[in-house]
Write a protein that holds these residues in place. Sequence first.
Motif, PDB file in Angstrom:
ATOM      1  N   GLY A 271       0.803  -1.214   0.000  1.00  0.00           N
ATOM      2  CA  GLY A 271       0.000   0.000   0.000  1.00  0.00           C
ATOM      3  C   GLY A 271       0.832   1.258   0.000  1.00  0.00           C
ATOM      4  N   GLY A 272       1.948   1.236   0.723  1.00  0.00           N
ATOM      5  CA  GLY A 272       2.827   2.403   0.756  1.00  0.00           C
ATOM      6  C   GLY A 272       3.504   2.667  -0.564  1.00  0.00           C
ATOM      7  N   ILE A 273       3.787   1.614  -1.315  1.00  0.00           N
ATOM      8  CA  ILE A 273       4.405   1.766  -2.634  1.00  0.00           C
ATOM      9  C   ILE A 273       3.370   2.219  -3.662  1.00  0.00           C
ATOM     10  CG2 ILE A 273       5.550   0.538  -4.529  1.00  0.00           C
ATOM     11  CD1 ILE A 273       6.750  -1.339  -2.342  1.00  0.00           C
ATOM     12  N   ILE A 274       2.248   1.515  -3.744  1.00  0.00           N
ATOM     13  CA  ILE A 274       1.237   1.811  -4.764  1.00  0.00           C
ATOM     14  C   ILE A 274       0.536   3.133  -4.472  1.00  0.00           C
ATOM     15  CG2 ILE A 274      -0.809   0.951  -5.963  1.00  0.00           C
ATOM     16  CD1 ILE A 274       1.755  -0.669  -6.408  1.00  0.00           C
ATOM     17  N   GLY A 275       0.446   3.497  -3.203  1.00  0.00           N
ATOM     18  CA  GLY A 275      -0.199   4.757  -2.850  1.00  0.00           C
ATOM     19  C   GLY A 275       0.515   5.981  -3.388  1.00  0.00           C
ATOM     20  N   THR A 276       1.748   5.822  -3.836  1.00  0.00           N
ATOM     21  CA  THR A 276       2.481   6.953  -4.410  1.00  0.00           C
ATOM     22  C   THR A 276       2.046   7.274  -5.829  1.00  0.00           C
ATOM     23  OG1 THR A 276       4.250   5.582  -5.368  1.00  0.00           O
ATOM     24  CG2 THR A 276       4.529   6.305  -3.069  1.00  0.00           C
ATOM     25  N   ARG A 277       1.305   6.346  -6.480  1.00  0.00           N
ATOM     26  CA  ARG A 277       1.011   6.547  -7.893  1.00  0.00           C
ATOM     27  C   ARG A 277      -0.416   6.166  -8.299  1.00  0.00           C
ATOM     28  NH1 ARG A 277       4.914   4.827 -11.087  1.00  0.00           N
ATOM     29  NH2 ARG A 277       3.658   4.174 -12.877  1.00  0.00           N
ATOM     30  N   ALA A 278      -1.201   5.609  -7.406  1.00  0.00           N
ATOM     31  CA  ALA A 278      -2.563   5.195  -7.736  1.00  0.00           C
ATOM     32  C   ALA A 278      -3.517   5.725  -6.675  1.00  0.00           C
ATOM     33  CB  ALA A 278      -2.659   3.671  -7.808  1.00  0.00           C
ATOM     34  N   PRO A 279      -4.727   6.137  -7.067  1.00  0.00           N
ATOM     35  CA  PRO A 279      -5.684   6.642  -6.087  1.00  0.00           C
ATOM     36  C   PRO A 279      -6.141   5.557  -5.131  1.00  0.00           C
ATOM     37  CG  PRO A 279      -6.722   6.401  -8.240  1.00  0.00           C
ATOM     38  CD  PRO A 279      -5.255   6.171  -8.448  1.00  0.00           C
ATOM     39  N   LEU A 280      -6.435   5.951  -3.895  1.00  0.00           N
ATOM     40  CA  LEU A 280      -6.953   5.015  -2.906  1.00  0.00           C
ATOM     41  C   LEU A 280      -8.473   4.976  -3.016  1.00  0.00           C
ATOM     42  CD1 LEU A 280      -4.799   6.012   0.209  1.00  0.00           C
ATOM     43  CD2 LEU A 280      -4.193   4.563  -1.737  1.00  0.00           C
ATOM     44  N   PRO A 281      -9.075   3.815  -2.845  1.00  0.00           N
ATOM     45  CA  PRO A 281     -10.544   3.728  -2.922  1.00  0.00           C
ATOM     46  C   PRO A 281     -11.193   4.612  -1.850  1.00  0.00           C
ATOM     47  CG  PRO A 281      -9.550   1.540  -3.011  1.00  0.00           C
ATOM     48  CD  PRO A 281      -8.458   2.497  -2.634  1.00  0.00           C
ATOM     49  N   PRO A 282     -11.975   5.617  -2.218  1.00  0.00           N
ATOM     50  CA  PRO A 282     -12.525   6.561  -1.225  1.00  0.00           C
ATOM     51  C   PRO A 282     -13.356   5.880  -0.143  1.00  0.00           C
ATOM     52  CG  PRO A 282     -12.829   7.391  -3.456  1.00  0.00           C
ATOM     53  CD  PRO A 282     -12.357   5.978  -3.589  1.00  0.00           C
ATOM     54  N   GLY A 283     -14.160   4.903  -0.529  1.00  0.00           N
ATOM     55  CA  GLY A 283     -14.973   4.217   0.468  1.00  0.00           C
ATOM     56  C   GLY A 283     -14.140   3.475   1.488  1.00  0.00           C
ATOM     57  N   TRP A 284     -12.979   2.973   1.063  1.00  0.00           N
ATOM     58  CA  TRP A 284     -12.092   2.293   1.994  1.00  0.00           C
ATOM     59  C   TRP A 284     -11.510   3.278   3.002  1.00  0.00           C
ATOM     60  CZ3 TRP A 284      -8.594  -1.889  -0.709  1.00  0.00           C
ATOM     61  CH2 TRP A 284      -9.394  -2.729  -1.487  1.00  0.00           C
ATOM     62  N   LEU A 285     -11.088   4.426   2.518  1.00  0.00           N
ATOM     63  CA  LEU A 285     -10.491   5.418   3.414  1.00  0.00           C
ATOM     64  C   LEU A 285     -11.455   5.827   4.519  1.00  0.00           C
ATOM     65  CD1 LEU A 285      -8.498   7.784   1.035  1.00  0.00           C
ATOM     66  CD2 LEU A 285      -7.567   6.406   2.903  1.00  0.00           C
ATOM     67  N   ASN A 286     -12.736   5.875   4.202  1.00  0.00           N
ATOM     68  CA  ASN A 286     -13.725   6.283   5.195  1.00  0.00           C
ATOM     69  C   ASN A 286     -13.818   5.304   6.356  1.00  0.00           C
ATOM     70  OD1 ASN A 286     -14.355   8.512   3.633  1.00  0.00           O
ATOM     71  ND2 ASN A 286     -16.096   7.532   2.630  1.00  0.00           N
ATOM     72  N   SER A 287     -13.417   4.063   6.126  1.00  0.00           N
ATOM     73  CA  SER A 287     -13.467   3.052   7.180  1.00  0.00           C
ATOM     74  C   SER A 287     -12.157   2.907   7.937  1.00  0.00           C
ATOM     75  CB  SER A 287     -13.846   1.686   6.574  1.00  0.00           C
ATOM     76  OG  SER A 287     -15.152   1.706   6.051  1.00  0.00           O
ATOM     77  N   CYS A 288     -11.115   3.599   7.475  1.00  0.00           N
ATOM     78  CA  CYS A 288      -9.782   3.471   8.080  1.00  0.00           C
ATOM     79  C   CYS A 288      -9.616   4.461   9.227  1.00  0.00           C
ATOM     80  CB  CYS A 288      -8.717   3.720   7.019  1.00  0.00           C
ATOM     81  SG  CYS A 288      -7.020   3.503   7.594  1.00  0.00           S
ATOM     82  N   GLU A 289      -9.005   4.013  10.292  1.00  0.00           N
ATOM     83  CA  GLU A 289      -8.682   4.904  11.412  1.00  0.00           C
ATOM     84  C   GLU A 289      -7.866   6.097  10.908  1.00  0.00           C
ATOM     85  OE1 GLU A 289      -6.192   4.782  15.653  1.00  0.00           O
ATOM     86  OE2 GLU A 289      -6.185   3.032  14.321  1.00  0.00           O
ATOM     87  N   PRO A 290      -8.222   7.323  11.297  1.00  0.00           N
ATOM     88  CA  PRO A 290      -7.473   8.490  10.818  1.00  0.00           C
ATOM     89  C   PRO A 290      -6.020   8.464  11.290  1.00  0.00           C
ATOM     90  CG  PRO A 290      -9.583   9.139  11.782  1.00  0.00           C
ATOM     91  CD  PRO A 290      -9.383   7.696  12.123  1.00  0.00           C
ATOM     92  N   LEU A 291      -5.175   9.114  10.533  1.00  0.00           N
ATOM     93  CA  LEU A 291      -3.779   9.252  10.942  1.00  0.00           C
ATOM     94  C   LEU A 291      -3.667  10.294  12.037  1.00  0.00           C
ATOM     95  CD1 LEU A 291      -2.029   9.196   7.448  1.00  0.00           C
ATOM     96  CD2 LEU A 291      -1.972   7.407   9.196  1.00  0.00           C
ATOM     97  N   PRO A 292      -2.686  10.150  12.936  1.00  0.00           N
ATOM     98  CA  PRO A 292      -2.540  11.113  14.031  1.00  0.00           C
ATOM     99  C   PRO A 292      -1.949  12.432  13.555  1.00  0.00           C
ATOM    100  CG  PRO A 292      -0.755   9.521  14.104  1.00  0.00           C
ATOM    101  CD  PRO A 292      -1.695   9.059  13.014  1.00  0.00           C
ATOM    102  N   ALA A 293      -2.390  13.516  14.156  1.00  0.00           N
ATOM    103  CA  ALA A 293      -1.901  14.844  13.757  1.00  0.00           C
ATOM    104  C   ALA A 293      -0.404  14.976  13.975  1.00  0.00           C
ATOM    105  CB  ALA A 293      -2.649  15.923  14.535  1.00  0.00           C
ATOM    106  N   TRP A 294       0.138  14.271  14.967  1.00  0.00           N
ATOM    107  CA  TRP A 294       1.575  14.442  15.266  1.00  0.00           C
ATOM    108  C   TRP A 294       2.473  13.960  14.120  1.00  0.00           C
ATOM    109  CZ3 TRP A 294       4.280   9.938  15.089  1.00  0.00           C
ATOM    110  CH2 TRP A 294       3.638   8.744  15.448  1.00  0.00           C
ATOM    111  N   ALA A 295       1.950  13.118  13.235  1.00  0.00           N
ATOM    112  CA  ALA A 295       2.759  12.637  12.104  1.00  0.00           C
ATOM    113  C   ALA A 295       3.125  13.774  11.160  1.00  0.00           C
ATOM    114  CB  ALA A 295       2.005  11.558  11.329  1.00  0.00           C
ATOM    115  N   TYR A 296       2.422  14.900  11.256  1.00  0.00           N
ATOM    116  CA  TYR A 296       2.635  16.028  10.344  1.00  0.00           C
ATOM    117  C   TYR A 296       3.235  17.247  11.051  1.00  0.00           C
ATOM    118  CZ  TYR A 296       0.009  13.308   7.020  1.00  0.00           C
ATOM    119  OH  TYR A 296      -0.379  12.310   6.166  1.00  0.00           O
ATOM    120  N   GLU A 297       3.701  17.078  12.274  1.00  0.00           N
ATOM    121  CA  GLU A 297       4.300  18.200  12.998  1.00  0.00           C
ATOM    122  C   GLU A 297       5.576  18.674  12.296  1.00  0.00           C
ATOM    123  OE1 GLU A 297       4.980  16.956  16.983  1.00  0.00           O
ATOM    124  OE2 GLU A 297       2.868  17.013  17.554  1.00  0.00           O
TER     125      GLU A 297
END
Length: 301
Positions: A271-297
């Motif tokens: 997923g980390g490799i393919i996510g660089t070049r292909a769109p992620l299924p939107p419906g799947w993202l809605n079911s995934c736990e959100p990423l933590p804000a601290w990852a973007y500090e």
Amino acid sequence: MTQSSVMPPESRSRASDSLYGLALGDALGSQFYVPANRQARDDRLLPPGPWQWTDDTEMACSVHRVLTRRGTIDQDELAASFAARHDFDRGYGPATNRMLRLVREGGDWRALASGLFDGSGSWGNGAAMRVAPLGAWFAGDPARAVREARASAEVTHTHPEAVAGAVAVAVAASVAAGSADLTPGSFLDQVLSHTPPSLVREGIAEARRLLPLADPVLAARALGNGREVSAQDTVPFTLWAAARHLGDYEQAFWTTAAAGGDIDTTCAIVGGIIGTRAPLPPGWLNSCEPLPAWAYETSPR
């Protein structure tokens, strides 16, 4: 001014895309450890959400955070972030749990990492599972990705096989993010050209030979599926799966999951490799736990 403030915004964007792809693969893949969901996997049916990610994503978030703040891997800062964000319930292995606890208590990560397994260091897949966003950060610069991946791996995994696994995945993400026109063969050829001699590299060479094979179960019999939780048993198959589906995240995920084994980790890597070049299924993202804000500090609190 930190180094990250002068990095091109596309570096951060590509790394973020990879992190989301990794987290989604990890979180959805982890659902198939539940016996009731295994038939759903075989039938390509999504289990009910929310899907919680594991240690794969938690550690990848620290890699992303350090790159966002520094533009390079600062090993001391990465070790401190791993230890500070360590959540025992995310599924870490026992050796990593102990090491990160000792780092929090003031231990020297260099001595602890190199001392694992009677001084041989860990050859587990932990350094490879978290590194794709780093490769995406250095899109189109696989040589730089090699150096940075080695530095990121050594914080917890000093065995040459674990380092080779992290290097291979980082190069794969760098190539995937930086090359619009790729064939499965040219993709793996570039990974092979930057991966040091190792069992991991031998496995990737076998994956290159097996590209005509369509059955992931048969491919995993030859390449491994992460069941042994080693870099050499994990990385070759994930690169085979990524190579076969460079433009299709959904197909790449189901192909990887079909092989069983360490599904959250294999799907996180792919997923980390393919996510660089292909769109992620939107419906799947809605079911995934959100990423933590601290990852973007971008600066200290």
